[in-house]
Every structure is written in structure tokens, then in C-alpha cells.
Design an enzyme around this catalytic site. Structure first.
Site, mmCIF file in Angstrom:
data_model
loop_
_atom_site.group_PDB
_atom_site.id
_atom_site.type_symbol
_atom_site.label_atom_id
_atom_site.label_comp_id
_atom_site.label_asym_id
_atom_site.label_seq_id
_atom_site.Cartn_x
_atom_site.Cartn_y
_atom_site.Cartn_z
ATOM 1 N N ASP A 105 33.856 14.413 31.867
ATOM 2 C CA ASP A 105 34.616 14.358 33.118
ATOM 3 C C ASP A 105 35.483 13.103 33.184
ATOM 4 O OD1 ASP A 105 33.044 16.530 33.685
ATOM 5 O OD2 ASP A 105 32.244 15.731 35.570
ATOM 6 N N HIS A 153 31.026 11.529 30.368
ATOM 7 C CA HIS A 153 32.335 11.120 30.879
ATOM 8 C C HIS A 153 33.191 10.551 29.747
ATOM 9 C CE1 HIS A 153 29.844 11.302 34.472
ATOM 10 N NE2 HIS A 153 30.959 11.480 35.149
HETATM 11 ZN ZN LIG Z 1 34.209 12.885 38.096
#
Ligand SMILES: [Zn+2]
Length: 227
Positions: free
Chosen positions: A45, A190
Site C-alpha cells: 500500500d 507497504h
Molecule cells: Zn494506506
């Protein structure tokens, strides 16, 4: 039905089908797929990021595995080359809103706008329209679900949070993940975390170990059986 009326009906139907979302099953919420035996999905992400996204892609390429990137529209605009690198890798793209704001406090139309702006940022670079959406922080609620359905998305959460966003050391991420992983898990990571990155080091440990255990790394859509 009279011929004229039938013609109008058919033409209107064609126009409607042309603008309707392409995802026929939109509106579902997924966190894993236990029936996907031997398969797992890495997800990243908050990118694309000009430094970390290419480094992650380098590792994925080294092991010849796929993953899914939930991109922020504003970052797609700011870092188009990093976004193109994801496309070039064959990994899947998902929508992670345009601003990464607090969508739990937004109206349905504001959330739709977030999704749409990211779609437009992507469309400027490639003829691609994502069908999976990860709300920031995994926020859920009726406005978010209605907006997802309206824009043609399934919501994809996760079943394993690596806590890389909290700067968890790489070896601890790896130890916890390797102790909990199972069929059909969706792993939250991430490609951008402010103030340092422990994700890359964790990938270096978990990918070879999970391959050795016989797991196949697939995109989210493959995991959910949509491809
Ligand atoms: Zn996020």
C-alpha cells in the site's frame, strides 16, 4: 414491444452497459480466501514511491513472483515512472484512494470522487481500470461499501498485518508471519513508510522461506479466483 420502443430500449441498454463498471461482482469485502490452497498474496500500500517501489519490484523479479500494489492516485501523478515500473512487472494494481484521507468521515460521493480521481491518474498512464479497492486503514462502513459498489470495486482488506508501517524490525515481521501463514492469506505490507523501511529486509527472509514451503505467490485477483 413496438419496434421504435425496442430500438430505444436496446440502444439505452448498450449505452448503460458501456458505462457500467466492468466488475460484475462488485461490492464484496474480502480479507482472505481459505479455499485457495497453497496460494498467498503479498500486497503493498501507499505507493508508488520513487525509491522503495523499484526496490520491492527488484526482489519480486528476483524470485519471479507476483504481488498487488494498492496505489494512491496522488502518488501515481507524482511518481509516474515508479507506477510504470509496477505495470511493467506484471503485478496487479488496486485503488487506495487519491489523497489517503480519512474516508471513514467522508460521504459516499466524496469517496466516489477519491476513487475516480485515482482512476483518472492511472488512465493518463495506461488503459487500466482497477477493480479492487483497499480503503486506507482498512476503514469499512456503509458509505464506503456503497461507493465501492457504485464504482465497480470489491473491497480487499487483509488477513495478516505485518506491522511494517510501525517500523517493526524485519526479523520480527518475518518470524510472526512465518508462524501464522496459511492457505489464501492476504498479507499487508507497504512500499512507502515514512522514516525508514523494514519491509525490504522482511521480504528477503519470508519469500525464500515460503517458496521452500511450497507456497505460490499470486495477485489478489488470482487468489480470489477472478483470473
Ligand atoms: Zn494506506
Amino acid at each position: 414491444m413496438k419496434r421504435a420502443a425496442l430500438t430505444v430500449f436496446l440502444v439505452f441498454g448498450i449505452i448503460l452497459s458501456a458505462i457500467a463498471p466492468t466488475n460484475a461482482t462488485a461490492g464484496n469485502v474480502f480479507a482472505k480466501n481459505s479455499s485457495a490452497t497453497g496460494k498467498i498474496a503479498l500486497t503493498f500500500d501507499d505507493g508508488p514511491h520513487p525509491i522503495y517501489t523499484p526496490k520491492i519490484l527488484e526482489i519480486l523479479e528476483e524470485y519471479e513472483i507476483d504481488a498487488t500494489f494498492f496505489v494512491i492516485g496522488r502518488n501515481v501523478e507524482n511518481y509516474p515512472d515508479a507506477f510504470r515500473a509496477i505495470l511493467g512487472s506484471g503485478c496487479e494494481i488496486g485503488n487506495h484512494t487519491y489523497t489517503h484521507g480519512n474516508i471513514g468521515g467522508m460521504s459516499e460521493s466524496e469517496i466516489c470522487r477519491e476513487l475516480e480521481l485515482t482512476e483518472q491518474a492511472i488512465a493518463k498512464i495506461a488503459p487500466l481500470r482497477p477493480t479492487i479497492f483497499r480503503p486506507p486503514e482498512g476503514a469499512c462502513g456503509s458509505a464506503i461499501e456503497r461507493a465501492s459498489r457504485e464504482r465497480g470495486y470489491d473491497i480487499v482488506l487483509w488477513s495478516i498485518d505485518t506491522l511494517d508501517w510501525a517500523h517493526t524490525p524485519s526479523d520480527i515481521i518475518a518470524r510472526k508471519l512465518l508462524g501464522n501463514i496459511g492457505d489464501g492469506d492476504i498479507i499487508l505490507m507497504h512500499d512507502y513508510v515514512s522514516r525508514g523501511n523494514t519491509t525490504l529486509g522482511a521480504l528477503r527472509i519470508i519469500i525464500p522461506e515460503l517458496l521452500a514451503r511450497g507456497y505460490e505467490f499470486v495477485t489478489v485477483s488470482e487468489l480470489l479466483g477472478d483470473e
